[in-house]
Scaffold this motif. Structure first.
Motif, PDB file in Angstrom:
ATOM      1  N   UNK A 164      13.258  18.923 -32.912  1.00  0.00           N
ATOM      2  CA  UNK A 164      14.462  18.439 -31.943  1.00  0.00           C
ATOM      3  C   UNK A 164      15.702  19.022 -32.843  1.00  0.00           C
ATOM      4  N   UNK A 165      16.657  19.342 -31.919  1.00  0.00           N
ATOM      5  CA  UNK A 165      17.944  19.842 -32.443  1.00  0.00           C
ATOM      6  C   UNK A 165      19.087  18.815 -31.644  1.00  0.00           C
ATOM      7  N   UNK A 166      19.710  18.100 -32.544  1.00  0.00           N
ATOM      8  CA  UNK A 166      20.709  17.315 -31.956  1.00  0.00           C
ATOM      9  C   UNK A 166      22.312  17.862 -32.266  1.00  0.00           C
ATOM     10  N   UNK A 167      22.952  18.078 -31.097  1.00  0.00           N
ATOM     11  CA  UNK A 167      24.223  18.536 -31.177  1.00  0.00           C
ATOM     12  C   UNK A 167      25.060  17.006 -31.314  1.00  0.00           C
ATOM     13  N   UNK A 168      25.704  17.321 -32.748  1.00  0.00           N
ATOM     14  CA  UNK A 168      26.256  15.967 -33.253  1.00  0.00           C
ATOM     15  C   UNK A 168      27.734  16.169 -33.595  1.00  0.00           C
ATOM     16  N   UNK A 169      28.624  15.302 -32.953  1.00  0.00           N
ATOM     17  CA  UNK A 169      30.014  15.623 -33.153  1.00  0.00           C
ATOM     18  C   UNK A 169      30.322  14.182 -33.843  1.00  0.00           C
ATOM     19  N   UNK A 170      30.388  14.204 -35.105  1.00  0.00           N
ATOM     20  CA  UNK A 170      30.707  13.177 -36.151  1.00  0.00           C
ATOM     21  C   UNK A 170      32.123  13.561 -36.694  1.00  0.00           C
ATOM     22  N   UNK A 171      32.302  13.519 -37.801  1.00  0.00           N
ATOM     23  CA  UNK A 171      33.653  14.350 -38.840  1.00  0.00           C
ATOM     24  C   UNK A 171      33.901  15.457 -38.147  1.00  0.00           C
ATOM     25  N   UNK A 172      32.723  16.074 -38.145  1.00  0.00           N
ATOM     26  CA  UNK A 172      32.762  17.664 -37.634  1.00  0.00           C
ATOM     27  C   UNK A 172      31.767  17.793 -36.623  1.00  0.00           C
ATOM     28  N   UNK A 173      31.754  18.772 -35.751  1.00  0.00           N
ATOM     29  CA  UNK A 173      30.702  19.483 -34.994  1.00  0.00           C
ATOM     30  C   UNK A 173      29.702  19.994 -35.695  1.00  0.00           C
ATOM     31  N   UNK A 174      28.572  19.588 -35.386  1.00  0.00           N
ATOM     32  CA  UNK A 174      27.359  20.026 -36.245  1.00  0.00           C
ATOM     33  C   UNK A 174      25.896  20.124 -35.426  1.00  0.00           C
ATOM     34  N   UNK A 175      25.009  20.727 -35.947  1.00  0.00           N
ATOM     35  CA  UNK A 175      23.598  20.638 -35.329  1.00  0.00           C
ATOM     36  C   UNK A 175      22.796  19.809 -36.441  1.00  0.00           C
ATOM     37  N   UNK A 176      21.999  19.074 -35.892  1.00  0.00           N
ATOM     38  CA  UNK A 176      21.119  18.446 -36.842  1.00  0.00           C
ATOM     39  C   UNK A 176      19.847  19.097 -36.311  1.00  0.00           C
ATOM     40  N   UNK A 177      19.039  19.733 -37.429  1.00  0.00           N
ATOM     41  CA  UNK A 177      17.799  20.310 -37.028  1.00  0.00           C
ATOM     42  C   UNK A 177      16.907  19.336 -37.746  1.00  0.00           C
ATOM     43  N   UNK A 178      15.709  19.169 -36.769  1.00  0.00           N
ATOM     44  CA  UNK A 178      14.787  18.228 -37.568  1.00  0.00           C
ATOM     45  C   UNK A 178      13.284  18.679 -36.904  1.00  0.00           C
ATOM     46  N   UNK A 179      12.488  18.793 -38.220  1.00  0.00           N
ATOM     47  CA  UNK A 179      11.325  19.480 -37.949  1.00  0.00           C
ATOM     48  C   UNK A 179      10.172  18.487 -38.504  1.00  0.00           C
ATOM     49  N   UNK A 180       9.110  18.082 -37.830  1.00  0.00           N
ATOM     50  CA  UNK A 180       7.977  17.212 -38.181  1.00  0.00           C
ATOM     51  C   UNK A 180       7.082  17.763 -39.137  1.00  0.00           C
ATOM     52  N   UNK A 181       7.191  16.793 -40.149  1.00  0.00           N
ATOM     53  CA  UNK A 181       6.153  17.056 -41.281  1.00  0.00           C
ATOM     54  C   UNK A 181       5.442  15.649 -41.872  1.00  0.00           C
ATOM     55  N   UNK A 182       4.520  15.921 -42.477  1.00  0.00           N
ATOM     56  CA  UNK A 182       3.726  14.738 -43.201  1.00  0.00           C
ATOM     57  C   UNK A 182       4.755  14.014 -43.976  1.00  0.00           C
ATOM     58  N   UNK A 183       4.482  12.565 -43.961  1.00  0.00           N
ATOM     59  CA  UNK A 183       5.537  11.500 -44.768  1.00  0.00           C
ATOM     60  C   UNK A 183       4.766  10.908 -45.867  1.00  0.00           C
ATOM     61  N   UNK A 184       5.546  10.456 -46.829  1.00  0.00           N
ATOM     62  CA  UNK A 184       4.802   9.360 -47.714  1.00  0.00           C
ATOM     63  C   UNK A 184       5.551   7.927 -47.518  1.00  0.00           C
TER      64      UNK A 184
END
Length: 159
Positions: free
Chosen positions: A13-33
């Protein structure tokens, strides 16, 4: 968080995130611990209406300051952030003031990620989304002030 095995698939998923500055959050599914879930601020997710369940995967997450996918010949900075729960993938809305990441969040794109080549400091993957499709790579660049910085580029281009 573990690196994925080559030729496995997951969600992105890529989130369009307008926080302090506009940026993208790139999220890629991986194994967890187990440590990934212990470090998560589950109470903050619950305030957003997200019930976090410990699971076999998490979202390897990066802030991309340029808020775009890399064009031909571009290398974009991708700053690794804490892993996010898979349940966060469908979140859209406002993160309230006073919370980490306060601001507006919208889903820009989502789909499947396929891991093609996985090394410690270089991963190549394919994204098949509604808007973004292609082969990409993340190459570890440097660590500054405890933050891992990667370069995100198209895998088809020369390094």
């Amino acid at each position: 968080m573990k690196l994925p095995r080559e030729m496995t698939e997951g969600e992105f998923v890529i989130h369009h995130h307008k926080a302090k500055r506009l940026h993208w959050d790139l999220r890629l599914e991986v194994p967890s611990t187990p440590d990934d879930f212990e470090r998560m601020d589950k109470k903050s997710y619950e305030l957003l209406g997200i019930k976090v369940k410990d699971g076999e995967t998490v979202m390897w997450s990066f802030a991309v300051p340029k808020a775009k996918d890399p064009g031909k010949g571009e290398k974009l900075l991708a700053i690794e952030t804490e892993p996010h729960p898979v349940e966060y993938n469908n979140f859209q809305g406002k993160i309230p003031e006073g919370m980490y990441g306060a601001g507006d969040v919208k889903i820009y794109d989502k789909g499947k990620v396929k891991w093609l080549s996985v090394k410690d400091n270089r991963v190549i993957f394919e994204l098949k989304g509604e808007k973004i499709n292609g082969k990409f790579k993340l190459v570890f660049f440097k660590e500054e002030e405890g933050k891992k910085k990667w370069l995100w580029s198209r895998a088809e281009q020369d390094s």
